[in-house]
Design a protein around this motif. Structure first.
Motif, short mmCIF file in Angstrom:
data_model
loop_
_atom_site.label_atom_id
_atom_site.label_comp_id
_atom_site.label_asym_id
_atom_site.label_seq_id
_atom_site.Cartn_x
_atom_site.Cartn_y
_atom_site.Cartn_z
N ARG A 7 0.85 -1.18 0.00
CA ARG A 7 0.00 0.00 0.00
C ARG A 7 0.88 1.23 0.00
NH1 ARG A 7 -2.74 4.01 2.52
NH2 ARG A 7 -1.79 3.87 4.58
N GLU A 8 0.66 2.11 -0.96
CA GLU A 8 1.46 3.31 -1.05
C GLU A 8 0.83 4.42 -0.22
OE1 GLU A 8 3.36 6.38 -4.38
OE2 GLU A 8 2.04 4.72 -5.00
N LEU A 9 1.65 5.09 0.57
CA LEU A 9 1.19 6.24 1.34
C LEU A 9 1.20 7.47 0.45
CD1 LEU A 9 0.38 7.37 4.14
CD2 LEU A 9 2.79 7.95 4.45
N LYS A 10 0.06 8.05 0.25
CA LYS A 10 -0.06 9.21 -0.65
C LYS A 10 0.25 10.51 0.09
CE LYS A 10 -3.44 7.15 -3.80
NZ LYS A 10 -3.28 5.79 -3.30
N PHE A 11 0.75 11.48 -0.68
CA PHE A 11 1.04 12.79 -0.12
C PHE A 11 -0.20 13.40 0.51
CE2 PHE A 11 0.95 17.41 -0.68
CZ PHE A 11 2.09 17.79 -0.01
N GLU A 12 -1.37 13.21 -0.14
CA GLU A 12 -2.62 13.78 0.37
C GLU A 12 -2.98 13.22 1.74
OE1 GLU A 12 -2.16 12.57 -2.66
OE2 GLU A 12 -2.21 14.46 -3.81
N GLU A 13 -2.68 11.93 1.97
CA GLU A 13 -2.95 11.34 3.27
C GLU A 13 -2.08 11.98 4.35
OE1 GLU A 13 -3.61 6.88 3.42
OE2 GLU A 13 -2.60 7.08 1.49
N LEU A 14 -0.82 12.17 4.03
CA LEU A 14 0.10 12.79 4.97
C LEU A 14 -0.30 14.23 5.27
CD1 LEU A 14 2.67 12.07 6.52
CD2 LEU A 14 4.00 12.93 4.59
N LYS A 15 -0.73 14.93 4.24
CA LYS A 15 -1.15 16.33 4.43
C LYS A 15 -2.41 16.41 5.27
CE LYS A 15 -2.03 20.66 2.00
NZ LYS A 15 -2.04 21.37 0.71
N GLU A 16 -3.32 15.47 5.09
CA GLU A 16 -4.55 15.46 5.88
C GLU A 16 -4.25 15.26 7.36
OE1 GLU A 16 -8.78 12.96 6.22
OE2 GLU A 16 -7.42 12.64 4.52
N LEU A 17 -3.25 14.43 7.65
CA LEU A 17 -2.90 14.13 9.03
C LEU A 17 -2.08 15.23 9.69
CD1 LEU A 17 -2.00 10.36 8.64
CD2 LEU A 17 -3.78 11.25 10.12
N TYR A 18 -1.15 15.84 8.93
CA TYR A 18 -0.20 16.77 9.52
C TYR A 18 -0.21 18.16 8.90
CZ TYR A 18 1.82 12.88 12.08
OH TYR A 18 2.00 11.82 12.94
N GLY A 19 -1.17 18.43 8.01
CA GLY A 19 -1.24 19.73 7.37
C GLY A 19 -1.47 20.88 8.34
N TYR A 20 -2.11 20.60 9.47
CA TYR A 20 -2.37 21.64 10.47
C TYR A 20 -1.10 21.99 11.25
CZ TYR A 20 -2.28 18.19 14.24
OH TYR A 20 -1.88 17.23 15.13
N LEU A 21 -0.08 21.12 11.17
CA LEU A 21 1.17 21.34 11.89
C LEU A 21 2.30 21.82 10.99
CD1 LEU A 21 1.50 18.27 14.30
CD2 LEU A 21 1.24 20.64 14.97
N PHE A 22 2.41 21.21 9.81
CA PHE A 22 3.57 21.41 8.97
C PHE A 22 3.19 22.08 7.65
CE2 PHE A 22 4.79 17.15 11.00
CZ PHE A 22 5.35 17.77 12.11
N GLU A 23 4.14 22.86 7.09
CA GLU A 23 3.94 23.46 5.78
C GLU A 23 4.11 22.40 4.69
OE1 GLU A 23 6.39 23.75 8.09
OE2 GLU A 23 7.65 25.43 7.42
N ASP A 24 3.61 22.70 3.49
CA ASP A 24 3.63 21.75 2.39
C ASP A 24 5.04 21.28 2.06
OD1 ASP A 24 0.92 21.88 2.25
OD2 ASP A 24 0.81 22.86 0.30
#
Length: 219
Positions: A7-24
């Motif tokens: 299963r590939e971890l998508k960038f969008e999944e990571l952004k959904e989880l940590y977008g409130y903390l980290f910049e793109d």
């Protein structure tokens, strides 16, 4: 980043989880550098004496962090869950040393392994990462202080109830699936003591006992 089930971890999944903390830009670097893994309940992520080569970022599930006493018996320090990382791992990373803790999957866990070199690089490069690491240190240290207070000042029945509540909260489930022996090992006591105190708590209405299950009524 591919796990054992492809299963590939998508960038969008990571952004959904940590977008409130980290910049793109940082999220992109995390996505490129991290290694996605699944760990089954009960499996070790790290043991005492292991070389520290990564830092975990948890996506789902919970991890139990334990130390070891002079007799080689486990002592529960704290739990970490979604959005958390481990201060003890961070400390070892900074010293480029070996692990002084044991990390065990409390439930099935999904996490991202961040290489130590990247963690150090991002500390100087991204203010958001530095704030995340410092907040993680603070939160884990507060939990360690609570553990010390629990060991020093709480009776075993109070420790047991706190343990059950903490376990229910990190698993987001008021039904705990554990044997009396497993609980005794976490609390550094005997199965007989745990069984007696659980019966007492059931009479008081704080829990309901079932076969290899405990329902916590007073969260």
């Amino acid at each position: 980043m591919i796990d054992q089930n492809n299963r590939e971890l998508k960038f969008e999944e990571l952004k959904e989880l940590y977008g409130y903390l980290f910049e793109d830009e940082l999220i992109k670097e995390i996505h490129e550098a991290g290694k996605f893994q699944k760990v089954n309940q009960g499996d070790y992520l790290m043991d005492i004496g292991d070389e520290i080569t990564f830092m975990p970022l948890i996506f789902s599930g919970a991890i139990k962090i334990m130390s070891e006493d002079e007799q080689g018996e486990d002592l529960l320090l704290y739990f970490i869950e979604k959005g958390d990382t481990c201060a003890m791992t961070l400390s070892c990373c900074v010293k480029q040393g070996r692990s002084n803790i044991r990390a065990v999957a409390e439930s099935d866990v999904e996490l991202l392994m961040i290489p130590v070199a990247k963690m150090e690089d991002w500390m100087g490069k991204y203010r958001s990462w530095r704030a995340f690491i410092l907040d993680s240190y603070h939160n884990r240290m507060q939990e360690l202080l609570e553990t010390v207070d629990t060991l020093a000042f709480m009776n075993m029945d109070e420790r047991l109830l706190k343990y059950l509540r903490d376990k229910a909260m990190v698993n987001h489930d008021d039904v705990i699936h554990a044997t009396h022996q497993e609980i005794a090992a976490d609390l550094h006591t005997s199965r007989v003591v745990v069984s007696r105190l659980l019966k007492k708590m059931e009479r008081e209405g704080k829990i309901d006992l079932q076969r290899s299950q405990i329902k916590v009524n007073s969260l």
